[in-house]
Design a protein around this motif. Sequence first.
Motif, PDB file in Angstrom:
ATOM      1  N   ILE A 177       0.833  -1.199   0.000  1.00 33.97           N
ATOM      2  CA  ILE A 177       0.000   0.000   0.000  1.00 33.97           C
ATOM      3  C   ILE A 177       0.871   1.252   0.000  1.00 33.97           C
ATOM      4  O   ILE A 177       0.593   2.227  -0.711  1.00 33.97           O
ATOM      5  CB  ILE A 177      -0.939   0.016   1.218  1.00 33.97           C
ATOM      6  CG1 ILE A 177      -1.981  -1.093   1.103  1.00 33.97           C
ATOM      7  CG2 ILE A 177      -1.619   1.378   1.362  1.00 33.97           C
ATOM      8  CD1 ILE A 177      -2.809  -1.284   2.359  1.00 33.97           C
ATOM      9  N   SER A 178       1.934   1.223   0.784  1.00 36.74           N
ATOM     10  CA  SER A 178       2.802   2.399   0.915  1.00 36.74           C
ATOM     11  C   SER A 178       3.517   2.746  -0.380  1.00 36.74           C
ATOM     12  O   SER A 178       3.922   3.892  -0.579  1.00 36.74           O
ATOM     13  CB  SER A 178       3.826   2.169   2.031  1.00 36.74           C
ATOM     14  OG  SER A 178       3.176   1.960   3.279  1.00 36.74           O
ATOM     15  N   LYS A 179       3.659   1.766  -1.269  1.00 38.91           N
ATOM     16  CA  LYS A 179       4.326   1.999  -2.551  1.00 38.91           C
ATOM     17  C   LYS A 179       3.385   2.566  -3.608  1.00 38.91           C
ATOM     18  O   LYS A 179       3.836   3.092  -4.630  1.00 38.91           O
ATOM     19  CB  LYS A 179       4.915   0.686  -3.084  1.00 38.91           C
ATOM     20  CG  LYS A 179       6.095   0.145  -2.308  1.00 38.91           C
ATOM     21  CD  LYS A 179       6.530  -1.187  -2.909  1.00 38.91           C
ATOM     22  CE  LYS A 179       7.728  -1.772  -2.160  1.00 38.91           C
ATOM     23  NZ  LYS A 179       8.115  -3.098  -2.704  1.00 38.91           N
ATOM     24  N   SER A 180       2.084   2.422  -3.395  1.00 35.68           N
ATOM     25  CA  SER A 180       1.117   2.749  -4.441  1.00 35.68           C
ATOM     26  C   SER A 180       0.301   3.971  -4.067  1.00 35.68           C
ATOM     27  O   SER A 180       0.336   4.461  -2.937  1.00 35.68           O
ATOM     28  CB  SER A 180       0.185   1.560  -4.670  1.00 35.68           C
ATOM     29  OG  SER A 180      -0.504   1.248  -3.477  1.00 35.68           O
ATOM     30  N   HIS A 181      -0.448   4.482  -5.051  1.00 38.86           N
ATOM     31  CA  HIS A 181      -1.383   5.565  -4.785  1.00 38.86           C
ATOM     32  C   HIS A 181      -2.630   5.009  -4.126  1.00 38.86           C
ATOM     33  O   HIS A 181      -3.075   3.904  -4.434  1.00 38.86           O
ATOM     34  CB  HIS A 181      -1.770   6.269  -6.084  1.00 38.86           C
ATOM     35  CG  HIS A 181      -0.673   7.128  -6.639  1.00 38.86           C
ATOM     36  ND1 HIS A 181      -0.188   8.238  -5.988  1.00 38.86           N
ATOM     37  CD2 HIS A 181       0.033   7.046  -7.795  1.00 38.86           C
ATOM     38  CE1 HIS A 181       0.766   8.800  -6.708  1.00 38.86           C
ATOM     39  NE2 HIS A 181       0.927   8.091  -7.802  1.00 38.86           N
ATOM     40  N   VAL A 182      -3.197   5.801  -3.231  1.00 43.37           N
ATOM     41  CA  VAL A 182      -4.458   5.448  -2.596  1.00 43.37           C
ATOM     42  C   VAL A 182      -5.577   6.234  -3.276  1.00 43.37           C
ATOM     43  O   VAL A 182      -5.491   7.452  -3.412  1.00 43.37           O
ATOM     44  CB  VAL A 182      -4.435   5.774  -1.088  1.00 43.37           C
ATOM     45  CG1 VAL A 182      -5.794   5.531  -0.466  1.00 43.37           C
ATOM     46  CG2 VAL A 182      -3.366   4.943  -0.378  1.00 43.37           C
TER      47      VAL A 182
END
Length: 234
Positions: A177-182
Amino acid sequence: MHLIIDVETTGLELSDRICSVGMITDDQVHHELIHPGKKIPPAASAIHHITNEMVKESPSFAQSLSAEKIEGLNAPENVLVSHNAPFELAMLQKEGIAWQGDIIDTLKCAKSLMDDLDGYSLQFLRYELRLYRDEEAFFERFGVPIVPHHALSDALHTQMVLDYLLDLADVERLIEISKSHVLLTRLPFGKYAKKRIEEIALKDPGYLKWMNESLMDMDEDLRYSIDYYLRRSL
């Protein structure tokens, strides 16, 4: 190993620097005041209550024990944890430290896994998630007072948010999650605050376009979400 870190700074501009570091590793805590090499303006002191007199005799970041500890942990197998990790990483980058391991951004993970909350700041989550019920005993374990916007106190609250998130997802998922856009569903501020971005894109796309063009310091996930819903509305 997890390195949980929070820094306080002289401000939010490109020229600003670290003036305090709070860290947790293997249940060991560390806090240090840092001489930032520039004046701390009153606006920054009003938030973290660190004054120029307090850091007058403190080491520069390069000469600090904090830098030594971070460099010693800066390895691919370790995970840096922070609430709004891009900020901490950018401040460390200014001091010549490029983190080599994985990253867990508890802010981004909270947005992704709990997308119906009214806010995601560390202090908001402290109350929204009812962390305050256990924080006194938790902080007493480390002999640390609860002082919002104190680097070590905030690092300990970040630890508590991480523990909460780990009940919702495992470490690998939090890293992913921290690597991707939310993709955010609601606008957090402005005249359409709390309204669904998808609906705003259909009814008033010009407002969203104005936000993207005018708010240069906008949260990257919000910008991504606005772009996403604007494209879908075409």
